[in-house]
Scaffold this motif. Structure first.
Motif, mmCIF file in Angstrom:
data_model
loop_
_atom_site.group_PDB
_atom_site.id
_atom_site.type_symbol
_atom_site.label_atom_id
_atom_site.label_comp_id
_atom_site.label_asym_id
_atom_site.label_seq_id
_atom_site.Cartn_x
_atom_site.Cartn_y
_atom_site.Cartn_z
ATOM 1 N N SER A 42 0.825 -1.202 0.000
ATOM 2 C CA SER A 42 0.000 0.000 0.000
ATOM 3 C C SER A 42 0.864 1.259 0.000
ATOM 4 C CB SER A 42 -0.916 -0.005 1.223
ATOM 5 O OG SER A 42 -1.679 1.179 1.287
ATOM 6 N N LEU A 43 1.919 1.250 0.794
ATOM 7 C CA LEU A 43 2.795 2.416 0.870
ATOM 8 C C LEU A 43 3.512 2.648 -0.458
ATOM 9 C CD1 LEU A 43 3.955 4.631 2.690
ATOM 10 C CD2 LEU A 43 5.755 3.038 3.337
ATOM 11 N N LEU A 44 4.032 1.587 -1.071
ATOM 12 C CA LEU A 44 4.752 1.738 -2.327
ATOM 13 C C LEU A 44 3.809 2.073 -3.482
ATOM 14 C CD1 LEU A 44 7.420 -1.103 -2.044
ATOM 15 C CD2 LEU A 44 7.715 1.355 -1.704
ATOM 16 N N SER A 45 2.576 1.592 -3.432
ATOM 17 C CA SER A 45 1.594 1.969 -4.453
ATOM 18 C C SER A 45 1.325 3.464 -4.416
ATOM 19 C CB SER A 45 0.281 1.202 -4.234
ATOM 20 O OG SER A 45 0.443 -0.169 -4.464
ATOM 21 N N ASN A 53 3.470 5.726 -3.262
ATOM 22 C CA ASN A 53 4.703 6.431 -3.622
ATOM 23 C C ASN A 53 5.009 6.352 -5.114
ATOM 24 O OD1 ASN A 53 6.745 5.765 -0.635
ATOM 25 N ND2 ASN A 53 4.958 7.056 -0.941
ATOM 26 N N PHE A 54 4.587 5.246 -5.753
ATOM 27 C CA PHE A 54 4.924 5.005 -7.164
ATOM 28 C C PHE A 54 3.664 4.649 -7.958
ATOM 29 C CE2 PHE A 54 8.577 3.973 -4.523
ATOM 30 C CZ PHE A 54 9.599 4.701 -5.130
ATOM 31 N N ALA A 102 11.016 5.698 -11.603
ATOM 32 C CA ALA A 102 10.964 5.521 -10.144
ATOM 33 C C ALA A 102 11.611 6.707 -9.437
ATOM 34 C CB ALA A 102 11.657 4.224 -9.748
ATOM 35 N N HIS A 103 12.741 7.180 -9.951
ATOM 36 C CA HIS A 103 13.396 8.340 -9.334
ATOM 37 C C HIS A 103 12.509 9.570 -9.428
ATOM 38 C CE1 HIS A 103 16.115 11.786 -8.933
ATOM 39 N NE2 HIS A 103 16.832 11.000 -8.165
ATOM 40 N N TYR A 104 11.868 9.752 -10.570
ATOM 41 C CA TYR A 104 10.963 10.888 -10.774
ATOM 42 C C TYR A 104 9.814 10.845 -9.765
ATOM 43 C CZ TYR A 104 7.235 13.525 -13.215
ATOM 44 O OH TYR A 104 6.219 14.381 -13.535
#
Length: 257
Positions: free
Chosen positions: A51-54, A56-57, A116-118
């Motif tokens: 959930s957190l990575l979704s 963030n990205f 991903a960096h963006y």
């Protein structure tokens, strides 16, 4: 009588437990733990990280589809060793994981790491602890005749791919002829925005970052003398307008007081 627990056995159990949580498909659950309880631990751990990575990205998530996205998260949990327990830093760890995957036999698109960096940069800038009001500057100063102060919350970014345009119906495989130059800014209201910039603006920002004593006019004149000496006089007005625009967008805060 007080029974002292076997610290070695406890540590072994904790490591086995963690290994199973990270990679339940290849590491069996520790014995003596009810399967229902073990499933709750597995689901909570995976769902919280996913959930957190979704969040963030979101673009990467939308590109991969649920199954491929979940496989990527599983690989992250299985293969990457995080160096911080802080949730706000998990995006940076995921970025490092993707960097480590480069060159491996994966189906990752060529733009994935830059995308991903963006996506990470926006969160990173929003969490940056720098405060504009704590930076010595005169917000009413003349950025042309005075010494401009560049905000530490203005980040110039350069990518090979047009990361700001990538979406499910636009996923470039070939490198474009020109790089993509962006400026990420957190303004005085703590609002984060992206601005696509040209090479001249990017060079101007680099000069501003390195400057400590030259006026805005001198910086622009020196820059134009280096990159376009035959057109320096003609381009001067445009260069000064770029400096004023950076001031308007809070990339330049004002002048040295």
């Amino acid at each position: 009588m007080c029974v002292v627990p076997d610290s070695t056995a406890t540590l072994t159990l904790q490591r086995h437990f963690a290994a199973h949580i990270r990679d339940p498909d290849h590491v069996a659950a520790p014995t003596g733990i009810e399967p229902r309880r073990m499933r709750i631990y597995r689901d909570l751990f995976f769902n919280n990280v996913e959930s957190l990575l979704s969040a963030n990205f979101p673009v990467i998530h939308s590109l991969r589809g649920e199954q491929d996205w979940h496989e990527l998260i599983r690989a992250f949990l299985r293969d990457h060793r995080c160096h911080t327990p802080l949730f706000p830093e998990l995006g940076r760890e995921f970025l490092q994981f993707l960097e480590q995957r480069q060159g491996q036999s994966t189906n990752d698109p060529p733009f994935l790491l830059e995308l991903a960096h963006y996506e990470w940069a926006e969160l990173a800038l929003s969490l940056d602890e720098a405060e504009i009001e704590a930076i010595p500057h005169d917000p009413e100063g003349d950025v042309i005749n005075g010494v401009p102060v560049l905000s530490p919350l203005a980040w110039p970014l350069a990518y090979r791919f047009p990361v700001q345009r990538i979406r499910p119906d636009f996923q470039p495989e070939e490198l474009p002829e020109n790089p993509t130059l962006l400026l990420l800014i957190r303004d005085r209201a703590d609002q984060v925005s992206f601005l696509e910039i040209n090479p001249l603006t990017h060079l101007l920002i680099e000069r501003l970052q390195a400057n400590s004593h030259m006026s805005g006019l001198e910086i622009v004149q020196a820059l134009l003398a280096d990159i376009a000496p035959d057109q320096a006089a003609t381009l001067l007005a445009s260069g000064l307008d770029l400096l004023r625009d950076l001031r308007k967008r809070s990339a330049v805060l004002g002048t040295q007081g």
